[in-house]
Write a protein that holds these residues in place. Structure first.
Motif, PDB file in Angstrom:
ATOM      1  N   ASP A 154      55.384  -2.896  21.484  1.00  0.00           N
ATOM      2  CA  ASP A 154      54.217  -2.606  22.300  1.00  0.00           C
ATOM      3  C   ASP A 154      53.028  -3.384  21.749  1.00  0.00           C
ATOM      4  OD1 ASP A 154      54.389  -0.470  24.468  1.00  0.00           O
ATOM      5  OD2 ASP A 154      52.344  -0.163  23.750  1.00  0.00           O
ATOM      6  N   VAL A 155      52.246  -3.998  22.654  1.00  0.00           N
ATOM      7  CA  VAL A 155      51.030  -4.707  22.257  1.00  0.00           C
ATOM      8  C   VAL A 155      49.924  -4.343  23.227  1.00  0.00           C
ATOM      9  CG1 VAL A 155      49.930  -6.943  21.834  1.00  0.00           C
ATOM     10  CG2 VAL A 155      52.359  -6.640  21.310  1.00  0.00           C
ATOM     11  N   VAL A 156      48.810  -3.844  22.686  1.00  0.00           N
ATOM     12  CA  VAL A 156      47.658  -3.455  23.500  1.00  0.00           C
ATOM     13  C   VAL A 156      46.409  -4.091  22.910  1.00  0.00           C
ATOM     14  CG1 VAL A 156      46.257  -1.546  24.373  1.00  0.00           C
ATOM     15  CG2 VAL A 156      48.737  -1.248  24.090  1.00  0.00           C
ATOM     16  N   TYR A 157      45.614  -4.747  23.756  1.00  0.00           N
ATOM     17  CA  TYR A 157      44.336  -5.304  23.342  1.00  0.00           C
ATOM     18  C   TYR A 157      43.203  -4.503  23.974  1.00  0.00           C
ATOM     19  CZ  TYR A 157      47.131  -9.426  22.124  1.00  0.00           C
ATOM     20  OH  TYR A 157      48.062 -10.274  21.600  1.00  0.00           O
ATOM     21  N   GLY A 158      42.131  -4.265  23.224  1.00  0.00           N
ATOM     22  CA  GLY A 158      40.950  -3.611  23.761  1.00  0.00           C
ATOM     23  C   GLY A 158      41.118  -2.109  23.939  1.00  0.00           C
ATOM     24  N   GLU A 159      40.035  -1.480  24.404  1.00  0.00           N
ATOM     25  CA  GLU A 159      40.017  -0.037  24.625  1.00  0.00           C
ATOM     26  C   GLU A 159      39.280   0.278  25.913  1.00  0.00           C
ATOM     27  OE1 GLU A 159      38.192   1.728  21.226  1.00  0.00           O
ATOM     28  OE2 GLU A 159      39.824   1.214  19.844  1.00  0.00           O
ATOM     29  N   VAL A 169      49.604  -5.535  27.111  1.00  0.00           N
ATOM     30  CA  VAL A 169      50.242  -6.839  27.311  1.00  0.00           C
ATOM     31  C   VAL A 169      51.758  -6.742  27.255  1.00  0.00           C
ATOM     32  CG1 VAL A 169      50.399  -9.201  26.434  1.00  0.00           C
ATOM     33  CG2 VAL A 169      48.215  -7.991  26.358  1.00  0.00           C
ATOM     34  N   VAL A 170      52.279  -6.005  26.295  1.00  0.00           N
ATOM     35  CA  VAL A 170      53.725  -5.820  26.130  1.00  0.00           C
ATOM     36  C   VAL A 170      54.004  -4.325  26.104  1.00  0.00           C
ATOM     37  CG1 VAL A 170      55.726  -6.197  24.625  1.00  0.00           C
ATOM     38  CG2 VAL A 170      53.999  -7.991  24.872  1.00  0.00           C
ATOM     39  N   GLY A 211      54.475  -7.303  31.329  1.00  0.00           N
ATOM     40  CA  GLY A 211      54.795  -6.758  30.018  1.00  0.00           C
ATOM     41  C   GLY A 211      56.114  -6.045  29.898  1.00  0.00           C
ATOM     42  N   ARG A 212      56.902  -5.996  30.971  1.00  0.00           N
ATOM     43  CA  ARG A 212      58.190  -5.307  30.951  1.00  0.00           C
ATOM     44  C   ARG A 212      59.292  -6.259  31.399  1.00  0.00           C
ATOM     45  NH1 ARG A 212      54.979  -1.227  33.596  1.00  0.00           N
ATOM     46  NH2 ARG A 212      54.799   0.683  32.337  1.00  0.00           N
ATOM     47  N   PHE A 213      60.524  -5.959  30.975  1.00  0.00           N
ATOM     48  CA  PHE A 213      61.690  -6.660  31.499  1.00  0.00           C
ATOM     49  C   PHE A 213      62.174  -5.933  32.748  1.00  0.00           C
ATOM     50  CE2 PHE A 213      62.543  -7.932  26.900  1.00  0.00           C
ATOM     51  CZ  PHE A 213      61.923  -9.152  27.063  1.00  0.00           C
ATOM     52  N   VAL A 214      62.307  -6.690  33.842  1.00  0.00           N
ATOM     53  CA  VAL A 214      62.692  -6.074  35.112  1.00  0.00           C
ATOM     54  C   VAL A 214      64.084  -6.484  35.567  1.00  0.00           C
ATOM     55  CG1 VAL A 214      60.287  -5.852  35.865  1.00  0.00           C
ATOM     56  CG2 VAL A 214      61.587  -7.923  36.455  1.00  0.00           C
ATOM     57  N   ASP A 215      64.677  -7.490  34.910  1.00  0.00           N
ATOM     58  CA  ASP A 215      66.019  -7.917  35.310  1.00  0.00           C
ATOM     59  C   ASP A 215      66.651  -8.695  34.165  1.00  0.00           C
ATOM     60  OD1 ASP A 215      68.253  -8.223  36.874  1.00  0.00           O
ATOM     61  OD2 ASP A 215      67.230  -9.225  38.537  1.00  0.00           O
ATOM     62  N   GLU A 216      67.969  -8.776  34.198  1.00  0.00           N
ATOM     63  CA  GLU A 216      68.738  -9.575  33.248  1.00  0.00           C
ATOM     64  C   GLU A 216      69.926 -10.182  33.985  1.00  0.00           C
ATOM     65  OE1 GLU A 216      71.624  -9.022  29.327  1.00  0.00           O
ATOM     66  OE2 GLU A 216      70.042  -7.550  29.716  1.00  0.00           O
ATOM     67  N   PHE A 217      70.171 -11.474  33.750  1.00  0.00           N
ATOM     68  CA  PHE A 217      71.314 -12.099  34.403  1.00  0.00           C
ATOM     69  C   PHE A 217      71.759 -13.328  33.616  1.00  0.00           C
ATOM     70  CE2 PHE A 217      67.427 -13.157  36.879  1.00  0.00           C
ATOM     71  CZ  PHE A 217      67.276 -14.485  36.521  1.00  0.00           C
ATOM     72  N   ALA A 218      72.938 -13.815  33.945  1.00  0.00           N
ATOM     73  CA  ALA A 218      73.482 -15.042  33.361  1.00  0.00           C
ATOM     74  C   ALA A 218      72.915 -16.237  34.112  1.00  0.00           C
ATOM     75  CB  ALA A 218      75.008 -15.031  33.448  1.00  0.00           C
ATOM     76  N   PRO A 219      72.943 -17.429  33.510  1.00  0.00           N
ATOM     77  CA  PRO A 219      72.388 -18.605  34.189  1.00  0.00           C
ATOM     78  C   PRO A 219      73.075 -18.917  35.512  1.00  0.00           C
ATOM     79  CG  PRO A 219      73.543 -19.227  32.177  1.00  0.00           C
ATOM     80  CD  PRO A 219      73.381 -17.756  32.139  1.00  0.00           C
TER      81      PRO A 219
END
Length: 251
Positions: free
Chosen positions: A14-19, A26-27, A221-229
């Motif tokens: 997890d990565v957060v910038y600012g308040e 961001v992540v 900031g998130r992974f929404v899919d995964e696949f082979a080439p």
């Protein structure tokens, strides 16, 4: 698969910038692994968090939470020299990543000096020749080299510490199309010859499909899919955003 087969393990990154109203997440709680000897691709539009993930891995970004394990060992926000040596980064712009007033010799030996390692005679020339450049380029300045040659120098600099893992941040996006394939083929050859593990981020699906064994699609900031080439050639994605990226790569 046993964790000993993983070069990288990420849990809850997890990565957060600012308040407050300026807070930028961001992540967002990423979980993923990279197998030893694998080339993992991360694709997504600019600003989705791809490069931030690489910066967390290499130690340039310290404002992260979660867990990062490299070759089975957890790493903290402050890395030891040995931890820094294990992961080296090839930046997007080869001209910006090389000091304009330093000769190529100094650029390549800088990582060795930072790690307190001696520079053996002929080591710089050997490093250059291993990436397809003449050894006498060691006495040149970055502006005396082409874009593709500068990126080869950047790759030589990353490899001089013999890292098992290479992080590639859009390594060909600043290059002319005519030299992109040369650099990608060089990276492929070095991976096979030295049993390296790669993590490559890009917005160019054709590059990712050429290089990677497995592809993660990142959005906000998130992974929404995964696949082979092969899914790119088949124009097949599960998530609508991933499908949009695949379709756009054919336009």
């Amino acid at each position: 698969m046993s964790t000993k087969d993983h070069a990288i393990e990420i849990r809850g990154l997890d990565v957060v910038y600012g308040e407050g109203e300026h807070r930028n997440h961001v992540v967002r709680a990423l979980d993923f692994d990279v197998r030893r000897g694998e080339t993992l691709g991360i694709v997504g539009e600019s600003g989705c968090g791809k490069s931030t993930v690489l910066r967390c891995l290499t130690g340039l970004e310290r404002g992260w939470s979660g867990e990062i394990r490299v070759e089975g060992s957890p790493v903290s926000h402050r890395r030891t020299q040995e931890e820094l040596r294990r992961l080296q980064l090839v930046f997007q712009d080869p001209f910006a990543s090389l000091h304009p007033r330093h000769r190529i010799r100094r650029a390549i030996t800088e990582p060795l000096r930072c790690m307190g390692l001696a520079v053996r005679p002929g080591q710089v020339e050997d490093a250059l020749e291993q990436v397809g450049l003449p050894g006498n380029f060691a006495e040149r300045f970055p502006h005396e080299l082409s874009g593709g040659q500068r990126q080869r120098v950047a790759i030589a600099r990353a490899l001089v510490l013999n890292p098992p893992i290479l992080l590639l941040d859009e390594p060909t996006s600043a290059l002319d199309v005519s030299v992109q394939a040369e650099v990608l083929n060089l990276l492929s050859d070095k991976k096979d010859a030295e049993a390296l593990t790669y993590v490559m981020v890009s917005h160019d699906l054709s590059v990712i499909a050429h290089m990677c064994d497995r592809i993660l699609v990142m959005k906000d900031g998130r992974f929404v899919d995964e696949f082979a080439p092969e899914a790119i050639a088949a124009r097949r994605g599960t998530d609508p955003y991933a499908q949009h990226l695949i379709d756009a790569s054919f336009v």
